[in-house]
Motif scaffolding. Structure first.
Motif, short mmCIF file in Angstrom:
data_model
loop_
_atom_site.label_atom_id
_atom_site.label_comp_id
_atom_site.label_asym_id
_atom_site.label_seq_id
_atom_site.Cartn_x
_atom_site.Cartn_y
_atom_site.Cartn_z
N UNK A 178 0.84 -1.19 0.00
CA UNK A 178 0.00 0.00 0.00
C UNK A 178 0.88 1.25 0.00
N UNK A 179 0.58 2.17 -0.91
CA UNK A 179 1.27 3.45 -0.99
C UNK A 179 0.21 4.54 -0.79
N UNK A 180 0.52 5.53 0.04
CA UNK A 180 -0.40 6.64 0.29
C UNK A 180 0.11 7.90 -0.40
N UNK A 181 -0.81 8.72 -0.87
CA UNK A 181 -0.40 9.98 -1.48
C UNK A 181 -0.05 11.04 -0.44
N UNK A 182 -0.50 10.84 0.78
CA UNK A 182 -0.08 11.71 1.89
C UNK A 182 0.04 10.86 3.15
N UNK A 183 0.98 11.27 4.01
CA UNK A 183 1.33 10.45 5.16
C UNK A 183 0.70 10.90 6.47
N UNK A 184 0.06 12.07 6.47
CA UNK A 184 -0.54 12.58 7.69
C UNK A 184 -1.71 13.48 7.32
N UNK A 185 -2.34 14.08 8.33
CA UNK A 185 -3.49 14.95 8.07
C UNK A 185 -3.25 16.37 8.58
#
Length: 287
Positions: free
Chosen positions: A142-149
């Motif tokens: 899994x790859x996320x386009x952003x790592x936090x909010x």
């Protein structure tokens, strides 16, 4: 998110801050028949057994070889919409970037929120993390386009590039809508149309339909105010236009609808969204 949504006061620090939507009133193109669900694969674990005495020897079958789910090793990019720091950086998120089909768009937006102020960016990030955990537990990368909010962006063109660079087997953007239309409710899934490359054709259409069908099975109703039967063909979404991988965008529901807002605000409700989206991705990868 629709173009008519209004942002909540905490997110707009400057009157110039632009909100954009992920929905329009264009009807969806017909999608192909839904693929058959993937068979359930069970891992088998063999426990060593003490050697029996000669007087008690019986025929023992050889241990079975553990099998691997067909989706293990695949790559999925999850794109939770917006970001918590966008509202504090209007100049950065309002700058124009390529959006495909000769268009430009603002780098990003603040997103919408429930009437009580629960923001879309928090909802999408939470659901994406839950989806990602479910997929990772199945051996899917899994790859996320952003790592936090609490960051800014990334811009919509960069989000598409992350999926392309990862050579993703599927890219799923997670959003929520903010329609002010009376009685507007339900989810819909957007896909790029007309397609600009092979991945935006049958693979993306099949991904969109699998998401739609699995969310229906999971107890979610299709939108009554946009698209056709839960599908929305779009030519104006940068993340879909610029993708060279199978991609779809899920608008999980209308945050301005009291019933749906309550579900999105609830941890149990967010888990229900995540369970359905993860199951749909698994079914797509196994098809």
């Amino acid at each position: 998110m629709v173009a008519v949504r209004r942002a909540t006061a905490p997110l707009l620090l400057a009157g110039a801050l632009l909100l954009t939507g992920c929905s329009d009133d264009a009807p969806a193109a017909p999608a192909p028949a839904a693929p058959a669900p993937a068979p359930v694969v069970t891992r088998t674990t063999t426990t060593p057994t003490p050697s029996p005495s000669p007087s008690s020897v019986t025929s023992v079958a050889p241990p079975s070889t553990p099998s691997t789910p067909s989706e293990a090793g695949k790559v999925v990019v999850l794109d939770p919409g917006h970001n918590g720091g966008n509202g504090a950086h209007p100049a950065e998120i309002n700058r124009q970037v390529p959006a495909g089909r000769g268009q430009t768009k603002p780098c990003n937006t603040t997103g919408t929120a429930t009437n009580a102020g629960y923001p879309e960016h928090a909802f999408t990030f939470d659901v994406a993390q839950r989806v990602g955990k479910a997929l990772a537990d199945k051996g899917i990368k899994v790859v996320y386009t952003r790592q936090d909010d609490n960051g800014v962006g990334p811009c919509v063109d960069r989000r598409a590039a992350i999926g392309n660079d990862a050579d993703a087997d599927a890219v799923v953007s997670i959003h929520a809508d903010g329609s002010e239309a009376a009685g507007a409710n339900g989810f819909h899934v957007a896909y790029s149309a007309p397609p600009l490359n092979a991945a935006q054709g049958e693979p993306s259409t099949r991904l969109a339909q699998t998401l739609r069908d699995t969310m229906r099975t999971g107890g979610f109703s299709t939108a009554n105010y946009i698209g056709t039967n839960g599908l929305s063909a779009r030519a104006d979404l940068a993340g879909l236009n610029l993708s060279t991988r199978p991609a779809a965008l899920v608008e999980c529901g209308n945050m301005r609808n009291a019933t749906e807002a309550a579900r999105m605000t609830s941890a149990d409700g967010r888990q229900q969204f995540a369970t359905a989206i993860a199951a749909a991705i698994e079914a797509y990868l196994a098809s």
